[in-house]
Enzyme design. Structure first.
Site, PDB file in Angstrom:
ATOM      1  N   ARG A  50       0.836  -1.206   0.000  1.00  0.00           N
ATOM      2  CA  ARG A  50       0.000   0.000   0.000  1.00  0.00           C
ATOM      3  C   ARG A  50       0.870   1.254   0.000  1.00  0.00           C
ATOM      4  O   ARG A  50       0.586   2.223  -0.705  1.00  0.00           O
ATOM      5  CB  ARG A  50      -0.940  -0.014   1.209  1.00  0.00           C
ATOM      6  N   ARG A  99      11.730  25.554   1.514  1.00  0.00           N
ATOM      7  CA  ARG A  99      10.308  25.384   1.845  1.00  0.00           C
ATOM      8  C   ARG A  99       9.417  25.887   0.709  1.00  0.00           C
ATOM      9  O   ARG A  99       8.542  26.731   0.881  1.00  0.00           O
ATOM     10  CB  ARG A  99       9.941  26.088   3.158  1.00  0.00           C
ATOM     11  N   HIS A 101       6.484  25.159  -2.008  1.00  0.00           N
ATOM     12  CA  HIS A 101       5.344  24.254  -2.132  1.00  0.00           C
ATOM     13  C   HIS A 101       5.522  23.275  -3.291  1.00  0.00           C
ATOM     14  O   HIS A 101       5.012  22.157  -3.245  1.00  0.00           O
ATOM     15  CB  HIS A 101       4.045  25.048  -2.330  1.00  0.00           C
ATOM     16  N   LYS A 147      -2.580   6.673   2.724  1.00  0.00           N
ATOM     17  CA  LYS A 147      -2.278   6.830   4.152  1.00  0.00           C
ATOM     18  C   LYS A 147      -1.216   7.918   4.318  1.00  0.00           C
ATOM     19  O   LYS A 147      -0.042   7.645   4.578  1.00  0.00           O
ATOM     20  CB  LYS A 147      -1.810   5.489   4.733  1.00  0.00           C
ATOM     21  N   GLU A 183     -15.561   6.586   7.755  1.00  0.00           N
ATOM     22  CA  GLU A 183     -14.725   5.688   8.553  1.00  0.00           C
ATOM     23  C   GLU A 183     -14.469   6.335   9.905  1.00  0.00           C
ATOM     24  O   GLU A 183     -15.105   7.329  10.262  1.00  0.00           O
ATOM     25  CB  GLU A 183     -13.405   5.397   7.828  1.00  0.00           C
TER      26      GLU A 183
END
Length: 283
Positions: A50, A99, A101, A147, A183
């Site tokens: 995954r 930093r 984006h 995830k 969920e």
């Protein structure tokens, strides 16, 4: 405690991740949590696969193969002396001193680390008597099938549940005055009505590894299962409800807000027993 960081085992005092790491500044990364029992790693290939798929989707370099990380995980468990616990894997897009984006240049190395952690405490009575859920609006983004480490909405939902006497949040979205369940903060849900099981379809929710195993169990037991959009009202009028996750396994639910259920229900108990056989077969 030892950790595995970018191909090396390091002690706590030697763990160095730059503050400019995009995992810290943008939550630009992925993670997995994997259960261990008596030093055995449960469903490692499913979890790592995954992560690999999501890494490809987000164009994050995952520089290690499954076998290499699994061997490292076993060594990490041994070094930390944690037989029953959790493996935490995290992959970020690496360090970006500007930093920006936008993605950093392709040559920027990603960051991968792994922790072997003690198992979170769950009262054993919960599996016998069930737990309480509290409903909470799903405030998340449109990438929930991956995830990612962007977990603030999940943190808010779980903390709301804990702070109000619940075990987990039952998150829902609303569309044209129709509220449907998605969920939990870290769980998937199933409900039973008139002997038939229903679970929210994979539509911008995480395809949980335990959810996948439980789905196969349900079919193997000969029960009818519908994966579809399930209304919140259907959950509130169900005969049985249970949640599943890596840590909670198959957990009966005895109440949602002020609505109570008999827990564990007959079907919940059969699914729970079947999953426990698989779980303890790793010993």
């Amino acid at each position: 405690m030892w950790a595995f960081l970018d191909g090396e085992f390091v002690e706590e005092k030697d763990r160095h991740i730059k503050l400019e790491n995009r995992g810290l500044t943008f939550a630009d990364g992925l993670f997995e949590v994997i259960r261990t029992i008596e030093s055995k790693i449960l469903f490692f290939e499913d979890h790592f696969s995954r992560m690999q798929k999501s890494a490809i989707h987000f164009d994050i370099d995952l520089p290690y193969c499954s076998e290499y990380i699994k061997n490292a995980a076993h060594e990490l468990i041994k070094k930390n002396g944690i037989e029953d616990g959790e493996l935490y894997l995290e992959l970020t897009r690496g360090t970006d001193l500007h930093r920006d984006h936008r993605y950093p240049p392709k040559r920027t190395p990603s960051t991968f680390f792994m922790l072997a952690l003690p198992l979170r405490h769950i009262d054993r009575e919960n599996w016998k008597k069930g737990v309480k859920l509290l409903t909470y609006p799903d405030l998340r983004h449109k990438l929930c099938e991956h995830k990612t480490i962007n977990l603030l909405p999940n943190v808010l939902a779980k903390n709301y549940a804990y702070s109000n006497g619940g075990y987990e949040a039952l998150m829902y979205r609303e569309e044209r005055n129709y509220r449907y369940v998605t969920e939990g903060g870290s769980s998937n849900y199933f409900m039973v009505k008139d002997g038939v099981l229903h679970t929210p379809e994979i539509d911008n929710i995480l395809p949980g590894i335990t959810r996948e195993k439980v789905t196969k169990i349900i079919h193997g037991l000969g029960y009818e299962l519908h994966e579809r959009r399930v209304g919140l009202e259907e959950f509130l009028t169900a005969d049985e409800v249970f949640l599943v996750s890596t840590v909670s396994r198959v957990m009966p639910v005895h109440s949602i807000d002020d609505v109570h259920f008999d827990a564990p229900g007959t079907i919940t108990l059969k699914v729970q027993e079947a999953y426990e056989k698989i779980f303890f077969s790793f010993l």
